[in-house]
Scaffold this active site. Structure first.
Site, short mmCIF file in Angstrom:
data_model
loop_
_atom_site.label_atom_id
_atom_site.label_comp_id
_atom_site.label_asym_id
_atom_site.label_seq_id
_atom_site.Cartn_x
_atom_site.Cartn_y
_atom_site.Cartn_z
N CYS A 140 52.18 -7.36 48.80
CA CYS A 140 51.66 -6.51 49.88
C CYS A 140 52.75 -5.75 50.63
O CYS A 140 52.63 -4.54 50.86
CB CYS A 140 50.84 -7.35 50.84
SG CYS A 140 51.76 -8.66 51.68
N HIS A 191 50.37 -11.26 55.43
CA HIS A 191 49.80 -10.17 54.65
C HIS A 191 49.80 -8.88 55.48
O HIS A 191 49.60 -8.92 56.69
CB HIS A 191 48.36 -10.50 54.24
CG HIS A 191 47.77 -9.51 53.28
ND1 HIS A 191 48.29 -9.29 52.02
CD2 HIS A 191 46.71 -8.66 53.39
CE1 HIS A 191 47.58 -8.36 51.39
NE2 HIS A 191 46.61 -7.97 52.21
N HIS A 203 45.88 -1.93 50.44
CA HIS A 203 46.83 -3.05 50.41
C HIS A 203 46.89 -3.63 49.00
O HIS A 203 46.05 -3.32 48.15
CB HIS A 203 46.39 -4.13 51.41
CG HIS A 203 45.05 -4.73 51.10
ND1 HIS A 203 44.82 -6.08 51.08
CD2 HIS A 203 43.84 -4.16 50.80
CE1 HIS A 203 43.55 -6.33 50.79
NE2 HIS A 203 42.94 -5.17 50.63
#
Length: 240
Positions: A140, A191, A203
């Site tokens: 990510c 994240h 993402h």
């Protein structure tokens, strides 16, 4: 007797003609009935597929008449108010605008940062790999880092935690295209994604790779920590 028969025939024909539109209307409504969430999901999926398959030629065919009328109106009205005004004519969207308009559920012409869409599309579907930084697998924070480097010419730190510390906190209600969204998926700030529009963000997800998701999806809504903004060139935000 003949008069009675004729009267009965007229009444019958009248009742038949009145009932036909009702039958047709009922049939139409039943075809579109949504009885369960599954039906609603199926309908939304069909709409998205139809939008995704919307080619430039079909888009032109459907909007060209409206576009020409709009341009003609501008040409007549704007010079009267301001002879030096520049006409803002509608343009046919590109394929990439149509694709991401479908994903974001917005109008194609509102997507003005084509470079951002191109970079995202170049990575779209790349599988997730922890620590990965290439097309064979990316995580990510590396994905967000690559987008910022390619689009804004900004070098972000490598990890989500470092990116969080670098960026400035903002309210979710203030979100703009390019803002960073942070989540607690494995403990703490673990994240990160990039906000696009209409509550959607892009993402590198663990399960599906680089993809567009919605902030209201239960998984992300339950793990959302907040939004932060990287100070890019102010002229970028002014133009977008």
């Amino acid at each position: 007797m003949l008069r009675i028969m004729i009267g009965g025939l007229v009444v019958t024909l009248f009742m038949t003609s009145c009932s036909m539109p009702l039958q047709l209307h009922t049939k139409f409504i039943n075809k579109k009935a949504i009885n369960t969430p599954a039906d609603e999901d199926a309908l939304l999926s069909q709409q998205q597929e139809a939008f995704s398959a919307y080619s430039q030629s079909s888009y032109r065919k459907n909007v060209l008449h409206t576009e020409q009328s709009y341009e003609e109106t501008l040409e007549v009205e704007l010079p009267k108010a301001n002879p030096t005004a520049t006409l803002n004519t509608l343009t046919i969207p590109t394929e990439i605008q149509l694709k991401y308009a479908s994903l974001l559920n917005i109008l194609p012409h509102t997507l003005t940062n084509i470079r951002l869409l191109e970079v995202i599309d170049d990575w779209y579907g790349t599988r997730y790999r922890y620590g990965g930084t290439t097309k064979s697998g990316i995580d990510c924070s590396a994905f967000v880092r690559e987008v910022y480097k390619s689009v804004f010419n900004i070098e972000l730190p490598r990890t989500a935690r470092e990116q969080y510390r670098t960026a400035n906190p903002i309210r979710t209600s203030e979100l703009k295209e390019g803002d960073l969204l942070f989540f607690n998926t494995t403990g703490g700030i673990s994240h990160v994604g990039m906000y696009l529009s209409n509550n959607k963000f892009v993402h590198a997800s663990r399960g599906r790779g680089v993809i567009v998701s919605d902030l209201d999806e239960s998984y992300y809504a339950a793990r959302y920590l907040g939004a932060r903004r990287i100070q890019t060139d102010s002229s970028y935000y002014a133009a977008n």
